[in-house]
Motif scaffolding. Structure first.
Motif, PDB file in Angstrom:
ATOM      1  N   GLY A 114       7.672  -6.316 -22.096  1.00  0.00           N
ATOM      2  CA  GLY A 114       8.750  -7.139 -22.624  1.00  0.00           C
ATOM      3  C   GLY A 114       9.058  -8.358 -21.779  1.00  0.00           C
ATOM      4  N   ASN A 115      10.345  -8.701 -21.778  1.00  0.00           N
ATOM      5  CA  ASN A 115      10.843  -9.866 -21.039  1.00  0.00           C
ATOM      6  C   ASN A 115      12.089  -9.415 -20.280  1.00  0.00           C
ATOM      7  OD1 ASN A 115      11.477 -12.468 -20.153  1.00  0.00           O
ATOM      8  ND2 ASN A 115      12.572 -12.965 -22.048  1.00  0.00           N
ATOM      9  N   ILE A 116      11.846  -8.649 -19.204  1.00  0.00           N
ATOM     10  CA  ILE A 116      12.912  -7.947 -18.498  1.00  0.00           C
ATOM     11  C   ILE A 116      12.777  -8.199 -16.999  1.00  0.00           C
ATOM     12  CG2 ILE A 116      13.867  -5.685 -17.921  1.00  0.00           C
ATOM     13  CD1 ILE A 116      14.435  -6.328 -20.743  1.00  0.00           C
ATOM     14  N   TRP A 117      13.925  -8.367 -16.341  1.00  0.00           N
ATOM     15  CA  TRP A 117      14.001  -8.495 -14.878  1.00  0.00           C
ATOM     16  C   TRP A 117      14.989  -7.450 -14.382  1.00  0.00           C
ATOM     17  CZ3 TRP A 117      17.908  -9.932 -11.360  1.00  0.00           C
ATOM     18  CH2 TRP A 117      17.483 -10.391 -10.106  1.00  0.00           C
ATOM     19  N   VAL A 118      14.533  -6.546 -13.513  1.00  0.00           N
ATOM     20  CA  VAL A 118      15.350  -5.448 -13.014  1.00  0.00           C
ATOM     21  C   VAL A 118      15.578  -5.633 -11.524  1.00  0.00           C
ATOM     22  CG1 VAL A 118      15.453  -2.953 -12.618  1.00  0.00           C
ATOM     23  CG2 VAL A 118      14.510  -3.836 -14.771  1.00  0.00           C
ATOM     24  N   LEU A 119      16.830  -5.505 -11.094  1.00  0.00           N
ATOM     25  CA  LEU A 119      17.211  -5.576  -9.686  1.00  0.00           C
ATOM     26  C   LEU A 119      17.899  -4.271  -9.308  1.00  0.00           C
ATOM     27  CD1 LEU A 119      17.832  -7.084  -6.983  1.00  0.00           C
ATOM     28  CD2 LEU A 119      19.924  -7.916  -8.080  1.00  0.00           C
ATOM     29  N   ILE A 120      17.300  -3.531  -8.367  1.00  0.00           N
ATOM     30  CA  ILE A 120      17.900  -2.292  -7.866  1.00  0.00           C
ATOM     31  C   ILE A 120      18.405  -2.567  -6.460  1.00  0.00           C
ATOM     32  CG2 ILE A 120      17.562   0.162  -7.417  1.00  0.00           C
ATOM     33  CD1 ILE A 120      15.146   0.071  -9.261  1.00  0.00           C
ATOM     34  N   GLN A 121      19.710  -2.486  -6.292  1.00  0.00           N
ATOM     35  CA  GLN A 121      20.336  -2.813  -5.017  1.00  0.00           C
ATOM     36  C   GLN A 121      20.645  -1.555  -4.207  1.00  0.00           C
ATOM     37  OE1 GLN A 121      23.500  -5.076  -7.094  1.00  0.00           O
ATOM     38  NE2 GLN A 121      22.855  -6.848  -5.888  1.00  0.00           N
ATOM     39  N   GLN A 122      21.027  -1.760  -2.949  1.00  0.00           N
ATOM     40  CA  GLN A 122      21.432  -0.667  -2.057  1.00  0.00           C
ATOM     41  C   GLN A 122      20.357   0.422  -1.970  1.00  0.00           C
ATOM     42  OE1 GLN A 122      23.970  -1.309  -0.407  1.00  0.00           O
ATOM     43  NE2 GLN A 122      25.412  -2.488  -1.594  1.00  0.00           N
ATOM     44  N   VAL A 123      19.089   0.016  -1.987  1.00  0.00           N
ATOM     45  CA  VAL A 123      17.991   0.972  -2.005  1.00  0.00           C
ATOM     46  C   VAL A 123      17.992   1.846  -0.748  1.00  0.00           C
ATOM     47  CG1 VAL A 123      15.485   1.189  -2.060  1.00  0.00           C
ATOM     48  CG2 VAL A 123      16.596  -0.520  -3.478  1.00  0.00           C
ATOM     49  N   ALA A 124      18.284   1.250   0.408  1.00  0.00           N
ATOM     50  CA  ALA A 124      18.282   2.011   1.653  1.00  0.00           C
ATOM     51  C   ALA A 124      19.383   3.071   1.666  1.00  0.00           C
ATOM     52  CB  ALA A 124      18.434   1.069   2.847  1.00  0.00           C
ATOM     53  N   GLU A 125      20.454   2.854   0.896  1.00  0.00           N
ATOM     54  CA  GLU A 125      21.517   3.840   0.797  1.00  0.00           C
ATOM     55  C   GLU A 125      21.142   4.948  -0.194  1.00  0.00           C
ATOM     56  OE1 GLU A 125      22.160   0.498   1.005  1.00  0.00           O
ATOM     57  OE2 GLU A 125      22.788   0.819   3.075  1.00  0.00           O
TER      58      GLU A 125
ATOM     59  N   GLU B 241       0.811  -1.211   0.000  1.00  0.00           N
ATOM     60  CA  GLU B 241       0.000   0.000   0.000  1.00  0.00           C
ATOM     61  C   GLU B 241       0.848   1.266   0.000  1.00  0.00           C
ATOM     62  OE1 GLU B 241      -2.086  -0.551   3.626  1.00  0.00           O
ATOM     63  OE2 GLU B 241      -3.346  -2.203   2.893  1.00  0.00           O
ATOM     64  N   SER B 242       2.161   1.131   0.149  1.00  0.00           N
ATOM     65  CA  SER B 242       3.037   2.287   0.299  1.00  0.00           C
ATOM     66  C   SER B 242       3.316   2.971  -1.038  1.00  0.00           C
ATOM     67  CB  SER B 242       4.364   1.851   0.931  1.00  0.00           C
ATOM     68  OG  SER B 242       5.301   2.917   0.900  1.00  0.00           O
ATOM     69  N   PRO B 243       3.279   4.320  -1.086  1.00  0.00           N
ATOM     70  CA  PRO B 243       3.636   5.046  -2.316  1.00  0.00           C
ATOM     71  C   PRO B 243       5.112   4.907  -2.681  1.00  0.00           C
ATOM     72  CG  PRO B 243       3.280   6.567  -0.478  1.00  0.00           C
ATOM     73  CD  PRO B 243       2.832   5.218  -0.014  1.00  0.00           C
ATOM     74  N   LEU B 244       5.926   4.395  -1.766  1.00  0.00           N
ATOM     75  CA  LEU B 244       7.343   4.192  -2.080  1.00  0.00           C
ATOM     76  C   LEU B 244       7.550   3.188  -3.204  1.00  0.00           C
ATOM     77  CD1 LEU B 244       8.920   4.046   1.502  1.00  0.00           C
ATOM     78  CD2 LEU B 244       9.210   5.860  -0.195  1.00  0.00           C
TER      79      LEU B 244
ATOM     80  N   ASP C 255      18.027   6.164  -0.682  1.00  0.00           N
ATOM     81  CA  ASP C 255      16.918   7.007  -0.224  1.00  0.00           C
ATOM     82  C   ASP C 255      16.614   6.684   1.237  1.00  0.00           C
ATOM     83  OD1 ASP C 255      14.292   8.090   0.270  1.00  0.00           O
ATOM     84  OD2 ASP C 255      14.033   8.278  -1.897  1.00  0.00           O
ATOM     85  N   PRO C 256      16.652   7.679   2.127  1.00  0.00           N
ATOM     86  CA  PRO C 256      16.406   7.416   3.552  1.00  0.00           C
ATOM     87  C   PRO C 256      15.004   6.893   3.845  1.00  0.00           C
ATOM     88  CG  PRO C 256      16.541   9.788   3.116  1.00  0.00           C
ATOM     89  CD  PRO C 256      16.997   9.099   1.874  1.00  0.00           C
ATOM     90  N   ALA C 257      14.036   7.141   2.970  1.00  0.00           N
ATOM     91  CA  ALA C 257      12.686   6.634   3.207  1.00  0.00           C
ATOM     92  C   ALA C 257      12.671   5.109   3.198  1.00  0.00           C
ATOM     93  CB  ALA C 257      11.713   7.178   2.157  1.00  0.00           C
ATOM     94  N   TYR C 258      13.467   4.494   2.315  1.00  0.00           N
ATOM     95  CA  TYR C 258      13.554   3.030   2.276  1.00  0.00           C
ATOM     96  C   TYR C 258      14.354   2.506   3.468  1.00  0.00           C
ATOM     97  CZ  TYR C 258      11.757   3.626  -2.438  1.00  0.00           C
ATOM     98  OH  TYR C 258      10.980   3.970  -3.507  1.00  0.00           O
ATOM     99  N   ARG C 259      15.344   3.264   3.914  1.00  0.00           N
ATOM    100  CA  ARG C 259      16.089   2.885   5.117  1.00  0.00           C
ATOM    101  C   ARG C 259      15.157   2.834   6.321  1.00  0.00           C
ATOM    102  NH1 ARG C 259      19.945   0.025   6.800  1.00  0.00           N
ATOM    103  NH2 ARG C 259      21.268   0.871   5.140  1.00  0.00           N
ATOM    104  N   GLU C 260      14.229   3.785   6.393  1.00  0.00           N
ATOM    105  CA  GLU C 260      13.279   3.805   7.504  1.00  0.00           C
ATOM    106  C   GLU C 260      12.403   2.550   7.489  1.00  0.00           C
ATOM    107  OE1 GLU C 260       9.595   6.589   9.163  1.00  0.00           O
ATOM    108  OE2 GLU C 260      11.006   7.395   7.684  1.00  0.00           O
ATOM    109  N   VAL C 261      11.943   2.157   6.305  1.00  0.00           N
ATOM    110  CA  VAL C 261      11.138   0.940   6.190  1.00  0.00           C
ATOM    111  C   VAL C 261      11.958  -0.282   6.589  1.00  0.00           C
ATOM    112  CG1 VAL C 261       9.969  -0.604   4.552  1.00  0.00           C
ATOM    113  CG2 VAL C 261       9.588   1.865   4.432  1.00  0.00           C
TER     114      VAL C 261
END
Length: 313
Positions: free
Chosen positions: A86-97, A30-33, A99-105
Motif C-alpha cells: 500500500g501507501n503506509i508509513w508506520v512509526l513505532i516510538q519508545q522501542v527501547a522501553e 543483519e540483526s533479527p531484531l 523491549d530490553p533487547a532494543y535498549r541494549e542496542v
C-alpha cells in the motif's frame, strides 16, 4: 552485540560528529531484531500512544495530504502486509522501553559514539522504528533533539539542508519548540533543493546531521525499514533553552533575540524556559491530531477511510 555496530569509523568522523553530516556503515541490518516477525510482534505490543501510522501524496511535496490513521485491531502481520502493498508509513516510538533487547542496542551504539567523540555525553536517548511502503515520502521538517537515521532495508533518498535562514528561520524553530506548530510545518520552497546535500541511503548505512538541520526523505520503489535515534547533551539542552526562551521573548516583548552560548544571559534563558514549562504553558499549546483512516491490507493503498476522531499529540 559482541561486535561493534559501526564498521568504518575513522578519526575524521570524530571531528565531524555534531557539526557536519556524517555518513557511516553499520551492521544492524543483519540483526533479527528487525526481521518481519520481530516487527510484527512489536506492532502487536505497542500501546496506542507510542505509534503513528500515516499516508500521504507520493508524487510531490504536499504536507496538506499527510493523514493520520490507526491500526484499529489489525494484527502486526496485517500491518506489515498493508505496508508492503500500500501507501503506509508506520512509526513505532519508545522501542527501547517496549523491549530490553532494543535498549541494549541503543546503549551500545551511543557507547560507541561516546568512545569515539571526545567529550560527548548523551542522555534521554530514544529509538523509533520506521516501516514504510515503496515511494513513501517524509516531507520537509526539522527535529528538536540530536538525530540520526539508520537504514535497515530498502533504499531512500535523503535531502539535507542548512540549518539556517532561509532554509530554517528562528521563528519557525521557536513555534515547534513551543508546541505551536508541528515539525512538518517548517516552510519549504522547491528551490531549496538546489542547495541540498543529497544522500542515497542503503541498508547498512546511517546518517547523522547537525542539530535542527531540515531534511526530507523519499523512499525508493521498495519497502523500507529504518530507525531513528535521538539524544540530548548539555550543549543541545542549552540550545533548546535558547530557542524556547527566544520564542517567549519575541512574543511578549516584541524583540528579535539571538542565541546566547554561555554566561548569565544563558542562565536567565534556562530559567525562563524551565519556569514556562513547569507552569504548564507549553502543554496549553498541545496539538491534537485527527485520525481519519484505518489500516486495511485488503483495501487499495492499505487503508480504509473512517469517521474522523482526535487524539492529543
Amino acid at each position: 552485540m559482541a561486535q561493534s555496530i559501526i564498521t568504518n569509523w575513522e578519526p575524521k568522523h570524530s571531528a565531524l560528529y555534531g557539526k557536519h553530516i556524517v555518513h557511516l556503515q553499520h551492521r544492524l541490518h543483519e540483526s533479527p531484531l528487525f526481521s518481519d516477525d520481530a516487527l510484527a510482534d512489536l506492532i502487536d505490543r505497542v500501546p496506542r500512544q507510542f505509534y503513528h501510522v500515516n499516508t500521504m501524496n507520493t508524487d510531490r511535496h504536499a504536507p496538506g495530504t499527510w493523514r493520520e490513521g490507526d491500526f484499529a485491531g489489525a494484527s502486526g502481520r496485517e500491518v506489515m502486509d498493508a505496508v508492503r502493498n500500500g501507501n503506509i508509513w508506520v512509526l513505532i516510538q519508545q522501542v527501547a522501553e517496549l523491549d530490553p533487547a532494543y535498549r541494549e542496542v541503543l546503549d551500545q551504539l551511543y557507547g560507541e559514539f561516546e568512545h569515539h567523540v571526545p567529550g560527548l555525553e548523551t542522555f534521554k536517548r530514544k529509538m523509533s522504528i520506521l516501516i514504510s511502503s515503496p515511494k513513501v515520502q517524509v516531507y520537509y521538517h526539522c527535529d528538536i533533539p540530536g538525530q540520526s537515521l539508520w537504514q535497515l532495508r530498502g533504499t531512500k533518498r535523503v535531502y539535507m539542508y542548512p540549518n539556517s535562514a532561509p532554509f530554517l528561520h528562528p521563528e519557525a524553530m521557536e513555534k515547534i519548540v513551543l508546541n505551536e506548530a508541528d515539525e512538518q510545518d517548517t516552510p519549504y520552497e522547491a528551490w531549496f533543493d538546489d542547495y541540498a546535500e543529497i544522500v542515497d541511503l542503503n541498508a547498512g548505512e546511517m546518517l547523522h546531521w547537525p542539530i535542527h538541520s531540515p531534511h526530507r526523505v523519499v523512499n525508493g520503489d521498495c519497502v523500507n525499514v529504518s530507525f531513528t535515534t535521538e539524544h540530548w547533551t548539555t550543549p543541545l539542552r542549552n540550545h533548546y533553552a535558547n530557542v524556547y526562551a527566544n520564542g517567549i521573548l519575541r512574543r511578549n516583548l516584541g524583540i528579535n533575540p539571538s542565541i546566547t552560548p554561555s554566561g548569565p544571559a544563558l542562565w536567565a534563558k534556562l530559567a525562563i524556559a524551565g519556569m514556562h514549562r513547569q507552569l504548564g504553558f507549553r502543554k496549553k499549546n498541545k496539538m491534537a491530531f485527527k485520525i481519519d483512516f484505518r489500516v486495511d491490507p485488503q483495501a487499495p493503498g492499505g487503508f480504509s477511510d473512517i469517521d474522523a476522531f482526535e487524539l492529543a499529540k
